[in-house]
Design an enzyme around this catalytic site. Structure first.
Site, PDB file in Angstrom:
ATOM      1  N   GLY A   1      59.672  25.657 -29.174  1.00 43.27           N
ATOM      2  CA  GLY A   1      59.332  26.986 -29.982  1.00 43.27           C
ATOM      3  C   GLY A   1      58.679  26.916 -30.880  1.00 43.27           C
ATOM      4  O   GLY A   1      58.743  27.892 -31.644  1.00 43.27           O
TER       5      GLY A   1
ATOM      6  N   TRP B   1      55.388  27.295 -31.389  1.00 40.53           N
ATOM      7  CA  TRP B   1      54.471  28.594 -31.141  1.00 40.53           C
ATOM      8  C   TRP B   1      55.059  29.895 -31.377  1.00 40.53           C
ATOM      9  O   TRP B   1      54.694  30.814 -32.256  1.00 40.53           O
ATOM     10  CB  TRP B   1      53.668  28.586 -29.988  1.00 40.53           C
ATOM     11  CG  TRP B   1      52.624  27.470 -29.988  1.00 40.53           C
ATOM     12  CD1 TRP B   1      52.499  26.511 -30.695  1.00 40.53           C
ATOM     13  CD2 TRP B   1      51.518  27.615 -29.161  1.00 40.53           C
ATOM     14  NE1 TRP B   1      51.306  25.745 -30.287  1.00 40.53           N
ATOM     15  CE2 TRP B   1      50.771  26.667 -29.271  1.00 40.53           C
ATOM     16  CE3 TRP B   1      50.789  28.445 -28.065  1.00 40.53           C
ATOM     17  CZ2 TRP B   1      49.119  26.369 -28.863  1.00 40.53           C
ATOM     18  CZ3 TRP B   1      49.620  28.279 -27.990  1.00 40.53           C
ATOM     19  CH2 TRP B   1      48.977  27.225 -28.032  1.00 40.53           C
TER      20      TRP B   1
ATOM     21  N   ASP C   1      60.327  29.488 -20.959  1.00 40.18           N
ATOM     22  CA  ASP C   1      59.969  28.236 -20.609  1.00 40.18           C
ATOM     23  C   ASP C   1      61.269  27.848 -19.487  1.00 40.18           C
ATOM     24  O   ASP C   1      62.289  28.710 -19.302  1.00 40.18           O
ATOM     25  CB  ASP C   1      60.345  27.297 -21.778  1.00 40.18           C
ATOM     26  CG  ASP C   1      59.903  26.049 -21.687  1.00 40.18           C
ATOM     27  OD1 ASP C   1      58.643  25.555 -22.342  1.00 40.18           O
ATOM     28  OD2 ASP C   1      60.187  25.142 -21.050  1.00 40.18           O
TER      29      ASP C   1
ATOM     30  N   ASP D   1      60.479  29.873 -14.575  1.00 40.98           N
ATOM     31  CA  ASP D   1      59.567  29.302 -14.201  1.00 40.98           C
ATOM     32  C   ASP D   1      58.256  30.452 -14.334  1.00 40.98           C
ATOM     33  O   ASP D   1      57.973  31.387 -13.690  1.00 40.98           O
ATOM     34  CB  ASP D   1      59.680  28.839 -12.849  1.00 40.98           C
ATOM     35  CG  ASP D   1      58.413  28.032 -12.376  1.00 40.98           C
ATOM     36  OD1 ASP D   1      57.256  28.042 -12.938  1.00 40.98           O
ATOM     37  OD2 ASP D   1      58.937  27.048 -11.209  1.00 40.98           O
TER      38      ASP D   1
ATOM     39  N   ASP E   1      51.084  27.265 -23.822  1.00 41.28           N
ATOM     40  CA  ASP E   1      50.813  25.871 -24.380  1.00 41.28           C
ATOM     41  C   ASP E   1      51.243  24.932 -23.263  1.00 41.28           C
ATOM     42  O   ASP E   1      51.740  23.843 -23.331  1.00 41.28           O
ATOM     43  CB  ASP E   1      51.501  25.662 -25.599  1.00 41.28           C
ATOM     44  CG  ASP E   1      51.083  24.221 -26.039  1.00 41.28           C
ATOM     45  OD1 ASP E   1      49.916  23.636 -25.929  1.00 41.28           O
ATOM     46  OD2 ASP E   1      52.055  23.741 -27.124  1.00 41.28           O
TER      47      ASP E   1
ATOM     48  N   LYS F   1      46.425  26.207 -23.149  1.00 39.41           N
ATOM     49  CA  LYS F   1      46.044  24.780 -23.260  1.00 39.41           C
ATOM     50  C   LYS F   1      45.248  24.591 -21.843  1.00 39.41           C
ATOM     51  O   LYS F   1      45.431  25.142 -20.955  1.00 39.41           O
ATOM     52  CB  LYS F   1      47.269  24.024 -23.422  1.00 39.41           C
ATOM     53  CG  LYS F   1      46.904  22.670 -23.395  1.00 39.41           C
ATOM     54  CD  LYS F   1      47.790  21.801 -23.183  1.00 39.41           C
ATOM     55  CE  LYS F   1      49.440  21.750 -23.563  1.00 39.41           C
ATOM     56  NZ  LYS F   1      49.422  21.035 -24.903  1.00 39.41           N
TER      57      LYS F   1
HETATM   58  N1  SAM Z   1      54.182  25.344 -27.211  1.00 42.55           N
HETATM   59  C1  SAM Z   1      55.227  24.644 -27.366  1.00 42.55           C
HETATM   60  C2  SAM Z   1      55.883  24.466 -28.642  1.00 42.55           C
HETATM   61  O1  SAM Z   1      55.175  24.708 -29.559  1.00 42.55           O
HETATM   62  O2  SAM Z   1      56.964  24.178 -29.241  1.00 42.55           O
HETATM   63  C3  SAM Z   1      55.252  23.251 -26.625  1.00 42.55           C
HETATM   64  C4  SAM Z   1      55.285  23.503 -25.512  1.00 42.55           C
HETATM   65  S1  SAM Z   1      55.105  21.969 -24.637  1.00 42.55           S
HETATM   66  C5  SAM Z   1      53.966  21.236 -24.702  1.00 42.55           C
HETATM   67  C6  SAM Z   1      55.156  22.412 -22.656  1.00 42.55           C
HETATM   68  C7  SAM Z   1      56.378  23.200 -22.170  1.00 42.55           C
HETATM   69  O3  SAM Z   1      55.858  23.707 -21.092  1.00 42.55           O
HETATM   70  C8  SAM Z   1      57.478  22.364 -22.036  1.00 42.55           C
HETATM   71  O4  SAM Z   1      58.510  22.836 -22.682  1.00 42.55           O
HETATM   72  C9  SAM Z   1      57.842  22.608 -20.499  1.00 42.55           C
HETATM   73  O5  SAM Z   1      59.404  22.869 -20.067  1.00 42.55           O
HETATM   74  C10 SAM Z   1      56.908  23.893 -20.177  1.00 42.55           C
HETATM   75  N2  SAM Z   1      56.678  24.323 -18.721  1.00 42.55           N
HETATM   76  C11 SAM Z   1      56.013  23.157 -17.990  1.00 42.55           C
HETATM   77  N3  SAM Z   1      56.117  23.865 -16.660  1.00 42.55           N
HETATM   78  C12 SAM Z   1      56.414  25.106 -16.768  1.00 42.55           C
HETATM   79  C13 SAM Z   1      56.704  26.149 -15.988  1.00 42.55           C
HETATM   80  N4  SAM Z   1      56.524  26.020 -14.653  1.00 42.55           N
HETATM   81  N5  SAM Z   1      57.392  27.377 -16.399  1.00 42.55           N
HETATM   82  C14 SAM Z   1      57.746  27.420 -17.730  1.00 42.55           C
HETATM   83  N6  SAM Z   1      57.575  26.368 -18.578  1.00 42.55           N
HETATM   84  C15 SAM Z   1      56.826  25.368 -18.211  1.00 42.55           C
END
Ligand code: SAM
Length: 309
Positions: free
Chosen positions: A53, A55, A79, A95, A120, A160
């Site tokens: 969280g 961002w 997420d 998702d 991200d 990203k």
């Molecule tokens: N931007 C976030 C922060 O600042 O705290 C960090 C994000 S983290 C690098 C990547 C996130 O992508 C993870 O929490 C993961 O659960 C989520 N993620 C990956 N595949 C996903 C999907 N298909 N749907 C939703 N979230 C997904």
């Protein structure tokens, strides 16, 4: 590794805790904003792949800074994982590749489109680069697909991207929908990491385009190798290092006592995960409940070794 050695090796990890951000990624969005003024005039924003969280925290702090503006601001965060609550942030656990998640986001905006969508998203990396890059690209395209449903004309999309070998195809797809696409690398993103961020300004879908979650955006349905294209047919977007160049270098190791800074003292993480996938394993280990290897039933003579499987 001692509690402070990570603080020493990763300056942004340490600063994130000191400034109360849930993750060091906060600095990436802040530095992108320094370069592109992403938050100017933004009232409605979507944070895709938001956990834990940081961002969303940045969006919440920046967009709701003025008390009279806070009420008009809407931030929706999505997420797969549960996330601890944040002021002014509506959370959806879902998702982003699923149509139902897109519909839920759209529902929250009640017909009023968003000004900004950020993503991200990162898959759990396998270490097999081709697979990791492919999955990351699919996440970006899923985010783009959702964006086409919720973003207003002229709006901004930041995501990203892994700059792998098929990145040109992604740029081409983004250029269909945005007037300006740039690839940016904030100072807080390690040089050793393949990650960068596409900053897509001026949403302008092709005339007659109807957003559709079953749109074959994810299919490589053209018989063209986009990386072989030459000259003006090859889409080249500028690559820009951003953030103040005198900012901390994320690849360097810093002493705990920073020059001119306050006395160093350890700060625990701002928000530990509320329901991490490894929780059950930790519980079993702590309570000595993990299954143990059974001792062999027959005795062996000294020097006799088990055949590796
Ligand atoms: N931007 C976030 C922060 O600042 O705290 C960090 C994000 S983290 C690098 C990547 C996130 O992508 C993870 O929490 C993961 O659960 C989520 N993620 C990956 N595949 C996903 C999907 N298909 N749907 C939703 N979230 C997904």
């Amino acid at each position: 590794m001692g509690r402070s050695s990570k603080d020493k090796r990763d300056i942004y990890y340490r600063l994130a805790k000191e400034e109360g951000w849930r993750a060091r990624s906060a600095f990436k969005l802040l530095q992108l904003d320094q370069e592109y003024q992403l938050f100017k005039g933004v009232q409605r924003a979507v944070d895709l792949c938001a956990a834990p969280g940081s961002w969303s925290q940045v969006l919440s702090r920046k967009l709701r800074a003025a008390e009279d503006e806070a009420l008009a601001v809407k931030i929706v965060a999505v997420d797969l994982q549960a996330m601890a609550p944040l002021p002014g942030v509506i959370q959806i656990q879902g998702d982003i590749t699923k149509v139902s998640t897109a519909h839920e986001i759209i529902r929250h905006f009640e017909g009023q489109p968003a000004d900004l969508v950020v993503c991200d998203g990162a898959p759990d990396v396998t270490g097999l680069h081709d697979i990791d890059e492919y999955i990351q690209a699919q996440l970006l395209l899923a985010a783009l697909n959702i964006t086409t449903h919720v973003l207003r004309q002229g709006g901004t999309f930041v995501a990203k991207i892994f700059r792998g070998k098929d990145v040109t195809l992604l740029y081409s797809q983004l250029k269909i929908f945005f007037r300006q696409v740039t690839c940016a690398k904030p100072r807080s993103s390690r040089n050793s990491s393949i990650e960068s961020f596409v900053v897509c300004l001026g949403y302008c879908p092709p005339e007659g385009y109807i957003p559709n979650m079953s749109n074959p955006l994810l299919d490589h349905c053209y018989n063209v190798d986009f990386n072989q294209l030459e000259g003006p047919n090859r889409v080249i977007v500028p690559f820009l290092a951003c953030g103040d160049l005198s900012a901390y270098d994320s690849d360097r190791t810093y002493p705990l006592q920073l020059e001119g800074g306050k006395e160093y003292s350890y700060v625990p993480p701002t928000q530990p995960p509320i329901c991490p996938p490894y929780q059950e394993a930790c519980f079993l280990k702590k309570n000595n409940l993990l299954s143990k290897e059974k001792p062999p039933t027959h005795s062996r003579s000294a020097g006799q070794e088990e055949d590796p499987a």
